[in-house]
Write a protein that holds these residues in place. Structure first.
Motif, PDB file in Angstrom:
ATOM      1  N   VAL A  44     -17.344  14.868 -12.405  1.00 51.87           N
ATOM      2  CA  VAL A  44     -16.252  14.870 -11.424  1.00 51.87           C
ATOM      3  C   VAL A  44     -14.903  14.988 -12.123  1.00 51.87           C
ATOM      4  O   VAL A  44     -14.048  15.794 -11.711  1.00 51.87           O
ATOM      5  N   TRP A  45     -14.690  14.223 -13.177  1.00 48.71           N
ATOM      6  CA  TRP A  45     -13.421  14.315 -13.896  1.00 48.71           C
ATOM      7  C   TRP A  45     -13.259  15.679 -14.561  1.00 48.71           C
ATOM      8  O   TRP A  45     -12.152  16.230 -14.597  1.00 48.71           O
ATOM      9  N   GLY A  46     -14.332  16.231 -15.058  1.00 48.99           N
ATOM     10  CA  GLY A  46     -14.257  17.578 -15.634  1.00 48.99           C
ATOM     11  C   GLY A  46     -13.860  18.608 -14.600  1.00 48.99           C
ATOM     12  O   GLY A  46     -13.071  19.519 -14.868  1.00 48.99           O
ATOM     13  N   LEU A  47     -14.399  18.459 -13.395  1.00 48.00           N
ATOM     14  CA  LEU A  47     -14.074  19.387 -12.305  1.00 48.00           C
ATOM     15  C   LEU A  47     -12.599  19.279 -11.919  1.00 48.00           C
ATOM     16  O   LEU A  47     -11.932  20.290 -11.651  1.00 48.00           O
ATOM     17  N   VAL A  48     -12.074  18.061 -11.901  1.00 46.82           N
ATOM     18  CA  VAL A  48     -10.652  17.857 -11.595  1.00 46.82           C
ATOM     19  C   VAL A  48      -9.784  18.522 -12.668  1.00 46.82           C
ATOM     20  O   VAL A  48      -8.821  19.237 -12.347  1.00 46.82           O
ATOM     21  N   VAL A  49     -10.115  18.286 -13.933  1.00 47.56           N
ATOM     22  CA  VAL A  49      -9.340  18.873 -15.031  1.00 47.56           C
ATOM     23  C   VAL A  49      -9.391  20.393 -14.977  1.00 47.56           C
ATOM     24  O   VAL A  49      -8.364  21.078 -15.129  1.00 47.56           O
ATOM     25  N   PHE A  50     -10.571  20.943 -14.735  1.00 48.43           N
ATOM     26  CA  PHE A  50     -10.741  22.398 -14.709  1.00 48.43           C
ATOM     27  C   PHE A  50      -9.939  23.021 -13.569  1.00 48.43           C
ATOM     28  O   PHE A  50      -9.275  24.050 -13.743  1.00 48.43           O
ATOM     29  N   THR A  51      -9.989  22.407 -12.387  1.00 50.00           N
ATOM     30  CA  THR A  51      -9.308  22.971 -11.216  1.00 50.00           C
ATOM     31  C   THR A  51      -7.794  22.924 -11.389  1.00 50.00           C
ATOM     32  O   THR A  51      -7.095  23.909 -11.110  1.00 50.00           O
ATOM     33  N   LEU A  52      -7.261  21.783 -11.846  1.00 51.43           N
ATOM     34  CA  LEU A  52      -5.813  21.664 -12.038  1.00 51.43           C
ATOM     35  C   LEU A  52      -5.309  22.596 -13.130  1.00 51.43           C
ATOM     36  O   LEU A  52      -4.234  23.205 -13.007  1.00 51.43           O
ATOM     37  N   SER A  53      -6.072  22.750 -14.196  1.00 49.27           N
ATOM     38  CA  SER A  53      -5.649  23.649 -15.282  1.00 49.27           C
ATOM     39  C   SER A  53      -5.736  25.108 -14.841  1.00 49.27           C
ATOM     40  O   SER A  53      -4.965  25.951 -15.319  1.00 49.27           O
ATOM     41  N   SER A  54      -6.641  25.432 -13.915  1.00 49.79           N
ATOM     42  CA  SER A  54      -6.690  26.790 -13.368  1.00 49.79           C
ATOM     43  C   SER A  54      -5.408  27.102 -12.602  1.00 49.79           C
ATOM     44  O   SER A  54      -4.870  28.210 -12.683  1.00 49.79           O
ATOM     45  N   ALA A  99      -6.659  26.081 -22.874  1.00 53.70           N
ATOM     46  CA  ALA A  99      -7.280  25.084 -23.745  1.00 53.70           C
ATOM     47  C   ALA A  99      -7.711  23.865 -22.938  1.00 53.70           C
ATOM     48  O   ALA A  99      -8.816  23.327 -23.136  1.00 53.70           O
ATOM     49  N   VAL A 100      -6.845  23.421 -22.001  1.00 54.93           N
ATOM     50  CA  VAL A 100      -7.207  22.289 -21.145  1.00 54.93           C
ATOM     51  C   VAL A 100      -8.367  22.664 -20.226  1.00 54.93           C
ATOM     52  O   VAL A 100      -9.258  21.854 -19.955  1.00 54.93           O
ATOM     53  N   GLN A 101      -8.384  23.911 -19.763  1.00 49.47           N
ATOM     54  CA  GLN A 101      -9.496  24.396 -18.942  1.00 49.47           C
ATOM     55  C   GLN A 101     -10.808  24.290 -19.719  1.00 49.47           C
ATOM     56  O   GLN A 101     -11.855  23.919 -19.162  1.00 49.47           O
ATOM     57  N   GLY A 102     -10.771  24.596 -21.005  1.00 50.89           N
ATOM     58  CA  GLY A 102     -11.958  24.460 -21.846  1.00 50.89           C
ATOM     59  C   GLY A 102     -12.425  23.019 -21.951  1.00 50.89           C
ATOM     60  O   GLY A 102     -13.633  22.754 -22.016  1.00 50.89           O
ATOM     61  N   VAL A 103     -11.475  22.065 -21.938  1.00 53.46           N
ATOM     62  CA  VAL A 103     -11.846  20.640 -21.942  1.00 53.46           C
ATOM     63  C   VAL A 103     -12.612  20.302 -20.662  1.00 53.46           C
ATOM     64  O   VAL A 103     -13.649  19.629 -20.700  1.00 53.46           O
ATOM     65  N   GLY A 104     -12.099  20.776 -19.518  1.00 58.76           N
ATOM     66  CA  GLY A 104     -12.793  20.524 -18.258  1.00 58.76           C
ATOM     67  C   GLY A 104     -14.185  21.133 -18.241  1.00 58.76           C
ATOM     68  O   GLY A 104     -15.150  20.507 -17.779  1.00 58.76           O
ATOM     69  N   ALA A 105     -14.303  22.360 -18.762  1.00 56.41           N
ATOM     70  CA  ALA A 105     -15.614  23.016 -18.822  1.00 56.41           C
ATOM     71  C   ALA A 105     -16.576  22.244 -19.708  1.00 56.41           C
ATOM     72  O   ALA A 105     -17.769  22.096 -19.383  1.00 56.41           O
ATOM     73  N   ALA A 106     -16.074  21.738 -20.828  1.00 51.87           N
ATOM     74  CA  ALA A 106     -16.925  20.974 -21.743  1.00 51.87           C
ATOM     75  C   ALA A 106     -17.387  19.665 -21.110  1.00 51.87           C
ATOM     76  O   ALA A 106     -18.513  19.215 -21.349  1.00 51.87           O
ATOM     77  N   LEU A 107     -16.533  19.032 -20.309  1.00 50.15           N
ATOM     78  CA  LEU A 107     -16.930  17.801 -19.634  1.00 50.15           C
ATOM     79  C   LEU A 107     -18.053  18.050 -18.630  1.00 50.15           C
ATOM     80  O   LEU A 107     -18.974  17.245 -18.488  1.00 50.15           O
TER      81      LEU A 107
END
Length: 541
Positions: free
Chosen positions: A98-108, A128-136
């Protein structure tokens, strides 16, 4: 029997009941959230490639600078996968996803808004932050499927998951070409926002809270793994940009690769010392099928990410297709991959999965070698459709059975670590494939185009040969995106016309030859995946 993910949930029986309490729901109910999240992750590994010329114009940036838009995503994604797999073990896959999805969406959203700010640096940082969300998110998808679905139905579930991966990997360039040529490049990122919101709602409502495994967190292992992998991936990914020489001050690409190897060796030594509390328990690799599935995953990504670069250049620069038309060549393969993957997952429930994976690799070797043999100037684009359709079938047969084999023998306590290791190796294989393919294509172009020019000049009049010879050094890397070159001023019109005809034909011939040779390299690498599949156990435990 077959399993339809859209069918009403069956009444659980001892043989088919989920491994955790879902409140009476079918285990299939967790897949929509996981698959939507995984879809946007996989799309974003390839969707940017076709927008590179547009981004150069939009930001008045160099090709190297725009290259970081993809590199930043791949680097942060690959470097963190091992850590985020372990986070799922420690805190549970649901909250980490869930946190990864939040990070990915906001960075998009931030990626798209960078166009309004006119800042390529903001776009690179947001990627780069989008990659963090994807990795989570990524390790949690495999881990949750493994822990929720009973073994009898896991292959079918992985089939649905695999169809999403296959569709997204091949559909990325198609979506990128469509958005770039219609509503604007920003939408290759904005499109993630509605998908991310829907996935977030589904995740909160349907994903179960799974038991966690409390243990001390290996912070030393985290630092060593991230630093070591970052140095290795940076050196491989960016080595060509720096001519495999100096990066800054006395630091060279080879120094960075050497440092990465040393830090990675230190990481492995530390993991051995940590034993069962390690970030990456090395005992995972005592399972033969797990180790070989990691080899297969890396090889598959090497080919799937790597071959589209030379093929797309051939379609656009030699055959003269538009970006969207070039992307459409992948459409049949994308559709077939999505159709085949669920059936491949179900088939892997009935027969040893190694045979399904081996068949997939066999089809990939055949299709890539087929493309290598047909690429030449002047061919109809329809010659490329059949092998790329076959490539899609092979892709559909790989993802789900390979992922199921990688996790089939793992205990629940190490499912997250195993999923993280598998996805890390798969992602690193893609990064290495991209770097090796680009380096190979560049080096072969530098050889084949001058050779083609020399052959074409042999039968020319002296005055025409002299002009062609003067152009050869500037054409050793191809004609560029515009497909044009300048004949020296003062050359008579009739000679200039002959020069243009000869040079265009020779450059296209040399470029096509280089693309074919590069594709044969990819086919050769894929044979390692075939060998790994054949060496797996029939019934891993």
């Amino acid at each position: 029997m077959s399993h339809d993910p859209h069918a009403p949930a069956p009444t659980p029986t001892p043989a088919t009941a989920p491994l955790v309490d879902l409140g009476g729901r079918s285990p299939w109910s967790i897949l929509p959230a996981l698959c939507l999240g995984f879809f946007v992750i996989m799309v974003d590994t390839t969707i940017v490639n076709i927008a590179v010329p547009t981004l150069q114009t939009a930001f008045s940036a160099t090709l190297t600078t725009v290259g970081w838009v993809n590199s930043a995503y791949l680097l942060s994604f690959a470097a963190l996968l091992l850590v985020t797999g372990r986070l799922g073990d420690r805190f549970g896959p649901r909250p980490v996803f869930v946190w990864g999805l939040v990070v990915f969406t906001l960075s998009s959203l931030a990626c798209g808004l960078s166009g309004l700010a006119g800042s390529i640096e903001l776009l690179v940082a947001a990627r780069a932050v989008q990659g963090v969300g994807a990795a989570l998110m990524t390790p949690q998808t495999m881990s949750m499927i493994t822990r929720v679905f009973p073994r009898e139905r896991r292959g079918a579930a992985m089939g649905v998951w695999g169809s999403v991966a296959g569709l997204a990997t091949i559909a990325g360039p198609l979506l990128g070409g469509l958005f770039v040529e219609t509503i604007g490049w920003e939408w290759i990122f904005y499109v993630n926002i509605p998908v991310g919101i829907v996935a977030l709602v589904l995740a909160v409502r349907t994903l179960p809270t799974l038991p966690t495994h409390s243990r001390s967190f290996d912070m030393v292992g985290v630092v060593l793994s991230v630093v070591g992998l970052f140095l290795l991936v940076f050196g491989i990914q960016e080595g060509q940009s720096f001519g495999w020489g100096r990066v800054i001050g006395p630091v060279t690409v080879w120094w960075i690769l050497g440092a990465g190897a040393v830090v990675t060796a230190a990481f492995l030594a530390w993991q051995k010392r940590r034993g069962p509390d390690a970030l990456l328990p090395l005992t995972l690799f005592t399972h033969r099928t797990f180790a070989l599935a990691n080899v297969g995953g890396a090889v598959a990504s090497f080919a799937m990410i790597g071959i589209f670069f030379p093929l797309t250049l051939f379609l656009q620069q030699v055959l003269g297709l538009s970006a969207l038309h070039a992307a459409l060549v992948n459409l049949p393969g994308s559709v077939l991959s999505g159709i085949v993957a669920p059936f491949a997952g179900r088939l892997a429930d009935r027969v040893p999965g190694k045979w399904v994976v081996a068949a997939g690799f066999g089809l990939l070797v055949t299709s890539v070698a087929w493309v290598a043999l047909v690429v030449e100037p002047g061919i109809s684009v329809w010659h490329v459709y059949p092998p790329m359709a076959l490539f899609g079938v092979g892709t559909g047969m790989l993802f789900s059975p390979l992922a199921a084999l990688a996790t089939s023998g793992l205990a629940p306590a190490t499912a997250g670590a195993g999923a993280g290791a598998f996805n890390m190796n798969r992602q690193v294989g893609g990064v290495i494939g991209s770097a090796v393919i680009v380096a190979t294509l560049t080096s072969r172009i530098a050889v084949e185009i001058p050779a083609a020019l020399a052959r074409a000049s042999e039968r020319l009049p002296d005055d025409v040969r002299e002009v062609v010879g003067s152009l050869a050094p500037s054409l050793s890397s191809g004609l560029g995106a515009a497909g044009a070159f300048d004949v020296p001023a003062g050359v008579p019109a009739d000679i200039a016309a002959q020069v243009r005809e000869v040079v265009l034909g020779a450059v296209h011939a040399g470029f096509a030859t280089a693309v074919g040779q590069t594709m044969l390299l990819a086919a050769g690498v894929l044979t390692f995946g075939l060998v790994a599949a054949l060496a797996m156990e029939k019934n891993p435990h």
